[in-house]
Enzyme design. Sequence first.
Site: not given
Ligand code: NAD
Length: 478
Positions: A153, A251, A285, A459
């Site tokens: 994001n 985070e 987030c 952070e």
């Molecule tokens: P997701 O849960 O599949 O992935 C979220 C992030 O984690 C992605 O960048 C992905 O590459 C990474 N990831 C996934 N599995 C991983 C693993 N086993 N090890 C290391 N990294 C891993 O979800 P998504 O569909 O990509 O994103 C949607 C959700 O992610 C949202 O509902 C939101 O909660 C969350 N999100 C939060 C933030 C934040 O800034 N806190 C940022 C991006 C996404």
Amino acid sequence: MYSEKLQLLINGRWIGEEGGRKGEDVFNPADEQVLARLPHATRDDLDAALDAAQKAFRSWKKSSPMERSKIMRRAGDLIRERADEIARNMTLDQGKPFVEARGEIMACADLLDWHAEEGRRIYGRVIPARAENVRQLVVREPIGVCVAFTPWNFPANQAIRKIAAAIGSGCTLILKGPEETPSAVVALARAMQDAGLPDGCLNLVWGVPAEISSYLIASPITAKVSFTGSVPVGKQLASLASLHMKRSTMELGGHAPVLIFPDADVERAADIMAGSKIRNAGQVCVSPTRFYVHEKVQDQFLERFSANIAKVKVGNGLDADSQMGPLVNARRVEAIDGFVQEARGNGSTIMCGGERIGNRGHFYAPTVVFNPPEDSRLMTEEPFGPIAAVTSFKDTDDVLRRANSLPFGLASYVFTQSSKTVTQVSDGLESGMVTINHLGLALPETPFGGIKDSGYGSEGGTEAFDGYLITKFITQFE
Ligand code: NAD
């Protein structure tokens, strides 16, 4: 047009898909066209990165804070010089409007400057002893090799926070960036290298996230894990880290409540919140998501807020008049549409939006849903997209209870002119950050982080290095 060459960085060497490495296509979310190939790291690449980070740590931990500071400042300047190009590439792979992308890149340079300065002030202390001739010292040392996983994001901002904190504290880092939006992370790593960061201090890998994280976290070389992303993945990685007794910073997601009291400047609140809601298409987030508006001002707020949201110009982020770009991928479009379908079926009112735009690119009309049931998915699960739920409240205790009712605890927003209400709600809200009558989160000099399921560790701010340092006590007689 997409000018970044997507590569791995291991021990100062840039590596592409050569040598039979697998890879994946990177897409433009505005037109679903392939932009480039991204190489995946092999097991040997991960071992090489661990080895390089371990070797580099031996000398980098002894580098002077002045030297680290100079390199980070230089990298910040390079990023400023290259901001237009990095931002254009980020708009192409992430989708956000160019102005937002450029703002994010400039913020990365500011973050580097802040860490460059603050890293010069990582002090220990002297504790007065109980006996004569005894000297008691507390020193803070870099923890060692860190591994970090950052999301799509804010590809640049989330990555630079971890890079600057690790490098500025004397640690070395292996970073796995977001495969869907990789260009800005590659550009940041290039800037760090061009600024003089020694080989092996920062390594960049890509691949299947779960495979890479499970391998790197379990390695005995790794001392610390930092993750930004969703709550379920954060819980998995945190438990893996604790299984191997590794320190972690998490985070994670949020579902930010917005409390609008009857004495607030309601129109200003509606304007500020509409701008904040559509930023990065709501894929933030700390995005405001659950709006609790006092019943006396509910109509006034709803009308203005919905009108603001309805007139948002959605389009390709490279078009100068686009205020909101596409969502990052088809998964997010489906997720947001799921919330909307639920709202249509449960008696909520869709004030505006509520549908996909066009059939090419992941565009979704920003949506306002009025009066969703308290237990609906929209009110309880993080939407992470351009959708806002608006509901009303009668008294402060009730709204605090409802705002605190979810497992999330990242950001919260309050609008009121009453200092009594400010004190009551800023004390009462269960969240890591409270912003009152304005948007004031995520500056380099202020701590950023959540509580409850939203994670732990800050952070930014003077806390930025805490997760990357160990505390050592040294006591000496004579
Ligand atoms: P997701 O849960 O599949 O992935 C979220 C992030 O984690 C992605 O960048 C992905 O590459 C990474 N990831 C996934 N599995 C991983 C693993 N086993 N090890 C290391 N990294 C891993 O979800 P998504 O569909 O990509 O994103 C949607 C959700 O992610 C949202 O509902 C939101 O909660 C969350 N999100 C939060 C933030 C934040 O800034 N806190 C940022 C991006 C996404």
